[in-house]
Design a protein around this motif. Structure first.
Motif, PDB file in Angstrom:
ATOM      1  N   LYS A 507      38.961  47.029  39.400  1.00  7.36           N
ATOM      2  CA  LYS A 507      37.868  48.122  38.985  1.00  7.36           C
ATOM      3  C   LYS A 507      36.626  47.349  37.853  1.00  7.36           C
ATOM      4  CE  LYS A 507      36.672  51.942  37.505  1.00  7.36           C
ATOM      5  NZ  LYS A 507      36.222  52.831  38.540  1.00  7.36           N
ATOM      6  N   GLU A 508      37.102  45.898  37.929  1.00  6.05           N
ATOM      7  CA  GLU A 508      35.892  44.757  37.639  1.00  6.05           C
ATOM      8  C   GLU A 508      35.318  44.495  38.804  1.00  6.05           C
ATOM      9  OE1 GLU A 508      37.871  43.301  33.674  1.00  6.05           O
ATOM     10  OE2 GLU A 508      38.554  42.018  35.322  1.00  6.05           O
ATOM     11  N   ILE A 511      32.875  47.311  39.885  1.00  6.88           N
ATOM     12  CA  ILE A 511      31.667  46.817  38.476  1.00  6.88           C
ATOM     13  C   ILE A 511      30.135  46.232  38.962  1.00  6.88           C
ATOM     14  CG2 ILE A 511      31.059  46.813  36.162  1.00  6.88           C
ATOM     15  CD1 ILE A 511      32.974  48.484  35.311  1.00  6.88           C
ATOM     16  N   GLU A 544      31.488  54.523  35.577  1.00  7.48           N
ATOM     17  CA  GLU A 544      32.582  53.346  35.773  1.00  7.48           C
ATOM     18  C   GLU A 544      32.682  52.146  34.479  1.00  7.48           C
ATOM     19  OE1 GLU A 544      30.849  51.482  39.004  1.00  7.48           O
ATOM     20  OE2 GLU A 544      31.635  52.705  40.652  1.00  7.48           O
ATOM     21  N   GLN A 547      35.900  55.063  33.100  1.00 10.12           N
ATOM     22  CA  GLN A 547      36.767  54.347  33.602  1.00 10.12           C
ATOM     23  C   GLN A 547      37.396  53.321  33.153  1.00 10.12           C
ATOM     24  OE1 GLN A 547      35.393  55.256  37.434  1.00 10.12           O
ATOM     25  NE2 GLN A 547      35.483  57.451  37.680  1.00 10.12           N
ATOM     26  N   TYR A 548      36.642  52.436  32.992  1.00  8.68           N
ATOM     27  CA  TYR A 548      36.686  51.145  32.813  1.00  8.68           C
ATOM     28  C   TYR A 548      38.162  50.858  31.494  1.00  8.68           C
ATOM     29  CZ  TYR A 548      36.237  45.997  32.369  1.00  8.68           C
ATOM     30  OH  TYR A 548      36.508  44.531  32.112  1.00  8.68           O
ATOM     31  N   TYR A 549      36.852  51.524  30.735  1.00 10.49           N
ATOM     32  CA  TYR A 549      37.368  51.662  28.935  1.00 10.49           C
ATOM     33  C   TYR A 549      38.400  51.779  28.304  1.00 10.49           C
ATOM     34  CZ  TYR A 549      35.616  52.643  24.481  1.00 10.49           C
ATOM     35  OH  TYR A 549      36.141  52.527  22.667  1.00 10.49           O
ATOM     36  N   GLU A 551      41.431  52.165  31.262  1.00 16.20           N
ATOM     37  CA  GLU A 551      41.938  51.566  31.887  1.00 16.20           C
ATOM     38  C   GLU A 551      42.676  50.632  30.859  1.00 16.20           C
ATOM     39  OE1 GLU A 551      41.050  50.454  36.402  1.00 16.20           O
ATOM     40  OE2 GLU A 551      40.399  51.936  36.034  1.00 16.20           O
ATOM     41  N   ARG A 566      35.366  39.701  29.979  1.00 16.65           N
ATOM     42  CA  ARG A 566      35.298  40.643  29.516  1.00 16.65           C
ATOM     43  C   ARG A 566      33.865  41.610  29.167  1.00 16.65           C
ATOM     44  NH1 ARG A 566      41.197  43.325  30.164  1.00 16.65           N
ATOM     45  NH2 ARG A 566      41.165  42.910  31.546  1.00 16.65           N
TER      46      ARG A 566
END
Length: 592
Positions: A507-508, A511, A544, A547-549, A551, A566
């Motif tokens: 995911k990172e 982004i 995005e 969603q990351y938040y 996960e 992060r």
RNA sequence: GGUUCGGUAGCUCAGUUGGAUAGAGCAACAGCCUUCUAAGCUGUGGGUCGUGGGUUCGAAUCCCGCCCGAAUCACCA
């Protein structure tokens, strides 16, 4: 060098080494790899089959293997049908991330040395601003900021249509009422007061037409001959001849309108570098027309009116001067354009004007071309579609418009209700709360309008516009508030943010890829004069992050280095979101 | 009739220089708040990309015809 450019180079090199042929850069097609496949960038193999003389799969395998062997940035590859998917190493993305985070002006482009003039707003002074004007104003101002981000010198201008029959109508109705109403003695905002009398005029007119029809006059005749209309026309003649009383009233009522407009512009966050008034410019252009006449670019009819024949271009004849020698709209615009060019030597002149004037601008460019101005093609009509309501079109004469001020008030109310319902404002002062409601309401409105492609007509559904969920301005604002909240907590706990080299998760990387294309987006949106692209970009980025938040737990990780990295990533996201929002004119709150 | 612009899920809209199984949001349904903000996240259903041809290995995207819709073609601005 962008990842795509890098892959193009690699593929070119591989083809040269493997097949001994040079292919043009343009034949190498790349795209972001689709989510369901493994990889970052995909190169299309089909164009090279004639050179490789092998199947698409085999060609992909060979090129992929070659690139993998000779490139340290590439971690792996796979081939599916004719598509070569290449995956960059985590190390590569880390470097990209580092570059983005250390470039303070990421997304802004170098000074271009070009001057772009943007005309927008251009209101009439007989009525307040409505939803259609809001689209115009928001487009114009965001396009201006977009052009600035692309390194151009931007001059924002407004052309106020302060003269003509429409303002006489308001003046006449005001005079007839004998009430002597002013903004001061009624408390009504100036533009609304004048607008009220414009509607009043049309009521009188309608009544007179009805009466004429009853006495047996044809409708079309009645519409032309209503006494009140004649009076308005006489008033315009008086104005043009400089009649003291008329001019005085005109000045007074216009000044009311300007005071009102100033308030609305301020609320919308809009300003201009220069304001032109049509009462100053309406005579401009006559000189150009007479020169054109001398050089037989234009011709004169028997009654003395001056025309240009545009039938060669598939258009009709266009009137340039009336039989009585007075100028028309396009004459004025010709003169204004020429005057502005002399003054600013712009490289481009953008007119933000509704699509009902497509014909007008087509003609304007043609006339400038015929007159021999080499810069005729720098004129660009940013034509936007109408804003429609679920019930149909807005008609200001009938008062069926969504008023700009009313709309903003209504949205602030909704923002207030929604916020209070969610109950997040305990620690905020009254003042801060008010500011937040205002921010949210305008964010919602601006995003709602700007996210739609300017060319298209758009439907404004009040119900949908006050929905703050999903693809909306408040969603972006909320995302930003969340990020700032995490960063505040980190700072309270004295946790540093830095790029530590810890492994990036999928995911990172996703982004980072999106952050990486921000400058290209700005460029693309600037070229197309479409802030909608930036709106959509900001939404995707915000999505995005959300969603990351969900996960991962950014602050609850045991690995300190990972936390630091992060935090750095979300700090960069917040910066880019802020920059994108600034172009759209949307303010982002620290908390909400 | 001429010119210009649109037509993508029930609704509002995205859709990169032509690429893989066309995407979001809303609405509907089913889940997720003792965890850094649930204005959020996850899942399900929903499509002859107006239509018919053409170009191409490959078309929502490019070309041509047609259908539907909008704007405009004023001695208004």
């Amino acid at each position: 060098m962008s990842p795509e450019q890098l892959i193009i180079e690699k593929v070119k090199g591989a083809i040269h080494a493997l097949y001994g042929a040079d292919v043009p850069q343009s034949s190498i097609q790349t795209q972001a790899t689709r989510r369901e496949f493994d990889g970052d960038i995909t190169a299309v193999m089909f164009p090279f089959l004639k050179i490789s003389r092998k199947s698409p799969e085999q060609t992909g395998e060979e090129i992929g293997a070659y690139i993998l062997e000779y490139s340290k940035e590439i971690e792996s590859y796979n081939v599916i049908k004719g598509f070569l998917n290449l995956k960059f190493s985590g190390q590569y993305w880390l470097k990209v991330f580092e570059k983005i985070s250390t470039t303070q002006t990421w997304g802004e482009h170098k000074q271009s040395g070009r001057t772009v003039m943007v005309e927008f707003s251009s209101p009439n002074t007989n009525k307040p601003l409505h939803l259609g004007h809001i689209r115009n104003n928001l487009l114009g101002s965001s396009v201006s900021r977009l052009l600035e981000a692309n390194g151009h010198r931007v001059i924002k201008v407004n052309l106020v249509n302060d003269r003509g029959i429409h303002i006489c109508k308001s003046m006449l109705a005001w005079k007839k009422s004998k009430l002597g109403e002013t903004p001061a003695n009624t408390g009504i905002k100036g533009d609304h007061l004048v607008g009220k009398y414009y509607v009043e005029f049309n009521n009188i007119l309608k009544q007179e037409i009805e009466e004429l029809k009853k006495s047996g006059v044809e409708e079309s005749e009645a519409e032309k001959n209503a006494p009140v209309l004649k009076e308005a026309q006489e008033m315009l003649v008086k104005w043009e001849s400089g009649d003291k009383e008329t001019v005085e009233l005109w000045r007074t009522m216009n000044s009311w309108v300007y005071d009102g407009f100033d308030i609305t512009y301020k609320r919308l966050g809009i300003s201009f570098d220069k304001t032109y008034y049509e009462s100053d410019t309406y005579l401009l252009g006559k000189q150009l027309v007479s020169e054109g006449l001398k050089r037989a670019v234009f011709f004169k009819k028997e009654d003395g009116s001056v025309w240009c024949d545009l039938s060669q271009e598939g258009l009709d004849e266009k009137l340039l001067l009336r039989a009585d020698g007075t100028s028309v709209y396009i004459t004025q615009d010709l003169g204004t354009a020429q005057q502005r060019f002399e003054e600013f030597r712009f490289d481009k002149h953008v007119y933000v004007v509704g699509n009902e004037q497509n014909y007008h601008f087509q003609v304007l460019k043609l006339l400038l071309k015929r007159l021999g101005y080499s810069w005729y093609d720098t004129i660009y009509h940013l034509s936007y579609g109408m804003v429609e309501l679920p019930e149909g079109k807005m008609k200001s004469r009938e008062g069926t418009v969504v008023d700009a001020d009313d709309l903003m008030d209504a949205m602030i109310n909704t923002a207030k209700e929604t916020s209070l319902e969610l109950g997040k404002l305990e620690n905020m002062s009254q003042n801060e709360q008010e500011q937040l409601f205002n921010m949210l309401a305008l964010g919602a409105l601006k995003y709602f309008i700007i996210k739609v492609d300017p060319k298209k007509k758009m439907l404004f559904d009040p119900k949908e516009s006050i929905d703050f969920n999903g693809n909306t301005g408040p969603f972006i604002q909320y995302t930003h508030a969340r990020i700032r909240s995490i960063l505040r907590k980190a700072s309270e706990q004295s946790i540093e943010k830095s790029i530590t080299g810890a492994n990036l998760n999928e995911k990172e990387i996703e982004i980072i890829k999106r952050l990486n294309i921000f400058p290209d987006k700005i460029k693309e949106a600037g070229d197309e004069l479409s802030p909608a692209l930036i709106a959509n970009y900001a939404y995707e980025l915000a999505k995005e992050f959300n969603q990351y938040y969900h996960e991962i737990s950014i602050l609850r990780e045991s690995d300190k280095e990972l936390i630091a990295q992060r935090l750095m990533l979300i700090d960069v996201i917040s910066g880019i979101l802020t920059r994108a929002a600034a172009i759209l004119g949307i303010e982002l709150p620290e908390r909400m």
